[in-house]
Design a protein around this motif. Structure first.
Motif, PDB file in Angstrom:
ATOM      1  N   CYS A   1     -44.146  21.934  -3.867  1.00 57.01           N
ATOM      2  CA  CYS A   1     -44.670  23.120  -4.313  1.00 57.01           C
ATOM      3  C   CYS A   1     -43.958  24.306  -3.353  1.00 57.01           C
ATOM      4  N   THR A   2     -44.094  24.020  -1.892  1.00 54.14           N
ATOM      5  CA  THR A   2     -43.614  25.176  -0.913  1.00 54.14           C
ATOM      6  C   THR A   2     -42.037  25.494  -1.323  1.00 54.14           C
ATOM      7  N   PHE A   3     -41.234  24.364  -1.539  1.00 54.16           N
ATOM      8  CA  PHE A   3     -39.978  24.729  -1.757  1.00 54.16           C
ATOM      9  C   PHE A   3     -39.811  25.430  -3.278  1.00 54.16           C
ATOM     10  N   LEU A   4     -40.643  25.084  -4.272  1.00 58.07           N
ATOM     11  CA  LEU A   4     -40.520  25.826  -5.419  1.00 58.07           C
ATOM     12  C   LEU A   4     -40.857  27.329  -5.354  1.00 58.07           C
ATOM     13  N   TYR A   5     -42.055  27.474  -4.520  1.00 56.67           N
ATOM     14  CA  TYR A   5     -42.516  28.925  -4.326  1.00 56.67           C
ATOM     15  C   TYR A   5     -41.507  29.695  -3.628  1.00 56.67           C
ATOM     16  N   VAL A   6     -40.843  29.009  -2.403  1.00 57.21           N
ATOM     17  CA  VAL A   6     -39.889  29.872  -1.659  1.00 57.21           C
ATOM     18  C   VAL A   6     -38.879  29.911  -2.250  1.00 57.21           C
ATOM     19  N   ALA A   7     -38.137  28.963  -2.636  1.00 57.75           N
ATOM     20  CA  ALA A   7     -36.875  29.160  -2.919  1.00 57.75           C
ATOM     21  C   ALA A   7     -36.544  29.393  -4.534  1.00 57.75           C
ATOM     22  N   LEU A   8     -37.576  29.103  -5.474  1.00 62.82           N
ATOM     23  CA  LEU A   8     -37.154  29.438  -6.800  1.00 62.82           C
ATOM     24  C   LEU A   8     -37.924  30.236  -7.539  1.00 62.82           C
ATOM     25  N   ARG A   9     -39.181  30.491  -7.151  1.00 63.80           N
ATOM     26  CA  ARG A   9     -40.071  31.687  -7.756  1.00 63.80           C
ATOM     27  C   ARG A   9     -39.527  32.890  -7.671  1.00 63.80           C
ATOM     28  N   PRO A  10     -38.848  33.490  -6.505  1.00 66.65           N
ATOM     29  CA  PRO A  10     -38.402  34.998  -6.628  1.00 66.65           C
ATOM     30  C   PRO A  10     -37.372  35.115  -7.841  1.00 66.65           C
ATOM     31  N   LEU A  11     -36.528  34.110  -8.160  1.00 61.06           N
ATOM     32  CA  LEU A  11     -35.612  33.960  -9.358  1.00 61.06           C
ATOM     33  C   LEU A  11     -36.147  33.737 -10.702  1.00 61.06           C
ATOM     34  N   VAL A  12     -36.801  32.797 -10.743  1.00 59.61           N
ATOM     35  CA  VAL A  12     -37.123  32.261 -12.180  1.00 59.61           C
ATOM     36  C   VAL A  12     -38.296  32.929 -12.663  1.00 59.61           C
ATOM     37  N   GLY A  13     -39.380  33.538 -11.611  1.00 52.46           N
ATOM     38  CA  GLY A  13     -40.566  34.012 -12.139  1.00 52.46           C
ATOM     39  C   GLY A  13     -41.579  33.245 -12.250  1.00 52.46           C
ATOM     40  N   ARG A  14     -42.776  33.990 -12.366  1.00 54.50           N
ATOM     41  CA  ARG A  14     -44.065  33.228 -12.580  1.00 54.50           C
ATOM     42  C   ARG A  14     -44.139  32.212 -13.549  1.00 54.50           C
TER      43      ARG A  14
ATOM     44  N   ARG B   1     -40.717   7.990  -6.164  1.00 53.69           N
ATOM     45  CA  ARG B   1     -40.026   9.100  -6.492  1.00 53.69           C
ATOM     46  C   ARG B   1     -40.787  10.570  -5.773  1.00 53.69           C
ATOM     47  N   MET B   2     -42.055  10.505  -5.907  1.00 53.69           N
ATOM     48  CA  MET B   2     -42.746  11.571  -5.584  1.00 53.69           C
ATOM     49  C   MET B   2     -42.584  11.566  -3.902  1.00 53.69           C
ATOM     50  N   LEU B   3     -42.700  10.675  -3.315  1.00 50.02           N
ATOM     51  CA  LEU B   3     -42.565  10.565  -1.970  1.00 50.02           C
ATOM     52  C   LEU B   3     -41.483  10.766  -1.342  1.00 50.02           C
ATOM     53  N   ALA B   4     -40.413  10.645  -2.122  1.00 51.69           N
ATOM     54  CA  ALA B   4     -38.983  10.878  -1.848  1.00 51.69           C
ATOM     55  C   ALA B   4     -38.379  12.010  -1.764  1.00 51.69           C
ATOM     56  N   LEU B   5     -39.317  12.831  -3.031  1.00 47.87           N
ATOM     57  CA  LEU B   5     -38.578  14.213  -3.338  1.00 47.87           C
ATOM     58  C   LEU B   5     -38.737  15.142  -2.325  1.00 47.87           C
ATOM     59  N   PRO B   6     -39.820  15.413  -1.369  1.00 53.25           N
ATOM     60  CA  PRO B   6     -39.711  16.431  -0.339  1.00 53.25           C
ATOM     61  C   PRO B   6     -38.522  16.131   0.542  1.00 53.25           C
ATOM     62  N   TRP B   7     -38.137  14.917   0.970  1.00 52.96           N
ATOM     63  CA  TRP B   7     -37.074  14.687   1.802  1.00 52.96           C
ATOM     64  C   TRP B   7     -35.865  14.925   1.364  1.00 52.96           C
ATOM     65  N   ILE B   8     -35.539  15.032  -0.081  1.00 55.95           N
ATOM     66  CA  ILE B   8     -34.618  15.593  -0.421  1.00 55.95           C
ATOM     67  C   ILE B   8     -34.368  17.140  -0.718  1.00 55.95           C
ATOM     68  N   LEU B   9     -35.644  17.738  -0.805  1.00 52.61           N
ATOM     69  CA  LEU B   9     -35.680  19.206  -1.269  1.00 52.61           C
ATOM     70  C   LEU B   9     -35.843  19.923  -0.002  1.00 52.61           C
ATOM     71  N   LEU B  10     -36.553  19.427   0.871  1.00 52.46           N
ATOM     72  CA  LEU B  10     -36.727  20.643   2.029  1.00 52.46           C
ATOM     73  C   LEU B  10     -35.616  20.747   3.026  1.00 52.46           C
ATOM     74  N   PRO B  11     -34.686  19.742   3.239  1.00 56.16           N
ATOM     75  CA  PRO B  11     -33.363  20.103   3.785  1.00 56.16           C
ATOM     76  C   PRO B  11     -32.506  21.022   3.204  1.00 56.16           C
ATOM     77  N   LEU B  12     -32.669  21.141   1.875  1.00 56.03           N
ATOM     78  CA  LEU B  12     -32.030  22.101   1.048  1.00 56.03           C
ATOM     79  C   LEU B  12     -32.427  23.575   0.953  1.00 56.03           C
ATOM     80  N   LEU B  13     -33.607  23.602   1.305  1.00 56.89           N
ATOM     81  CA  LEU B  13     -34.307  24.906   1.433  1.00 56.89           C
ATOM     82  C   LEU B  13     -33.604  26.049   1.959  1.00 56.89           C
ATOM     83  N   PRO B  14     -33.071  26.141   3.013  1.00 57.51           N
ATOM     84  CA  PRO B  14     -32.440  27.358   3.552  1.00 57.51           C
ATOM     85  C   PRO B  14     -30.826  27.634   2.741  1.00 57.51           C
TER      86      PRO B  14
END
Length: 402
Positions: free
Chosen positions: A33-46, A358-371
């Motif tokens: 959720c941190t990834f979605l909030y920081v990376a995507l919410r500014p672009l896709v909206g609430r 899959r849920m446990l693996a997802l953050p390891w994929i998303l967080l390195p891509l955050l910046p």
């Protein structure tokens, strides 16, 4: 079902594994959720952000929890459909509250019985989506909870990302945030399913006695197996989720009334909240017992649907009188009588072991891509929110000059 000191070694280990897995999944929720909030919410909206959280965090988290909860089967009856049309105003779900496990029964219902969307043709089978990260009724479930739960590390944070509504049980404090949150769901056309436990807490003698004394003084019904429902929050939810059309016509959310009963219920009302230390109905456990693999052989759930326009001031009192009669009959028969609920159907709970991995693996994929993702989405969001409106206004000004 006893307390932990009465458990076998296997049950203690099962509980520890289940608690650890659910805890890790909750940490994964916060990271995703941190990834979605920081990376995507500014672009896709609430609105789109809320849908992404529901699909990629809330739905898999709920299914991960369901995988580690021991229930052999659920016996269901009543109106086994659910309004999940994307253009609906959502639904309000009210339920009695015997133990802390009751909310899982609503999860079970949404997951197994609701159609995935209006075009799917409906029916129980269509809700079992093959892809765990999907838009399902679970993704838009919202629960009204005690405010203290918001401060539980990771669990409280995860529920905050899901936009569950935390209440202080003080109407002057709760009214504005509750109404604001629910109206925002309606404005975003989220079709939220709002779960309310109008009793305010799990069944206990102190709260029941207090409610019955108040009801006698105010001409309301008293109850033998339930706590008197609180009506203020329910009415506020109805008002906030009701839309008024341009012609003045009102559109109301649907209301689902759920009655839950557990094998082994013989009418005992526990001495205090959360129901620990039952003297007679010892087969009824709490959430930790279910995590330990102490399976409840059968949970009985009856559903009844009402149109929002038919809800009046006495709605909850009338429903609770029906529930009290239903639980009285259950106490005698250890099942809901057919002449009161109609046909019943036994459902075996579905497990989602792949979802957990899959849920446990997802953050390891998303967080390195955050910046890297932020380097793309933030400039696009800036163009969308600042540059585009300025250019649009400039274009309007040039047209007027011409």
């Amino acid at each position: 079902m006893g307390l932990m000191h009465n458990w076998t070694l296997k049950e203690k280990l099962t509980w520890a594994v289940g608690f650890a897995v659910v805890g890790l999944c909750t940490v994964a929720v916060c990271a995703t959720c941190t990834f979605l909030y920081v990376a995507l919410r500014p672009l896709v909206g609430r609105r789109r952000y809320r849908k992404l959280v529901g699909a990629f965090a809330q739905t898999p988290w709920i299914r991960s929890c369901m995988t580690h909860i021991a229930v052999d089967k659920v016996r269901v009856s009543g109106d086994l459909d659910f309004d999940v049309r994307p253009d609906s105003l959502g639904t309000i779900v009210v339920s009695n509250h015997q133990i802390d496990f009751d909310g899982f029964m609503v999860w079970f219902f949404l997951d197994l019985f609701a159609p995935s969307n209006a075009a799917s043709g409906g029916g129980p089978s269509s809700a079992l989506l093959p892809h765990e990260f999907s838009f399902s009724p679970l993704s838009s479930l919202k629960i009204l909870l005690k405010g203290d739960l918001a401060y539980v590390p990771f669990y409280g944070w995860g529920m905050a990302f899901f936009e569950y509504v935390f209440l202080a049980r003080n109407w002057r404090k709760d009214r504005r945030p509750l109404e604001t949150k629910l109206r925002s769901f309606r404005e975003d056309r989220l079709a939220a399913h709002v779960l309310i436990f109008p009793e305010g807490t799990t069944l206990n003698e102190r709260s029941q006695t207090k409610g019955n004394v108040y009801n006698k003084e105010n001409g309301r019904p008293t109850f033998e197996y339930l706590i008197s429902p609180r009506t203020t929050g329910f009415r506020a939810c109805m008002d906030a989720m009701t839309a008024t059309l341009e012609n003045g016509e009102k559109q109301y959310p649907s209301v689902y009334d759920i009655t839950v009963a557990y094998d082994g219920f013989h009418g005992e009302v526990p001495d205090w909240e959360l129901g620990f230390g039952r003297a007679e109905d010892t087969d009824i456990g709490q959430l930790d017992c279910f995590l330990a693999g102490r399976s409840q052989k059968c949970v009985h759930v009856h559903f009844k649907k009402y149109e929002g326009k038919d809800v009046d001031e006495d709605f909850l009192d009338n429903r609770w009188k029906e529930k009290d009669a239903l639980l009285s009959a259950f106490r005698e028969n250890q099942t809901f009588p057919k002449d009161m609920v109609g046909e019943t159907r036994d459902i075996v709970r579905k497990r989602y072991p792949g979802t957990v991995l899959r849920m446990l693996a997802l953050p390891w994929i998303l967080l390195p891509l955050l910046p890297f993702v932020c380097c793309v989405t933030w400039p696009l969001a800036l163009v969308k929110t600042v540059v585009t409106p300025i250019l649009s206004l400039a274009g309007i000004g040039k047209k007027k000059q011409a």
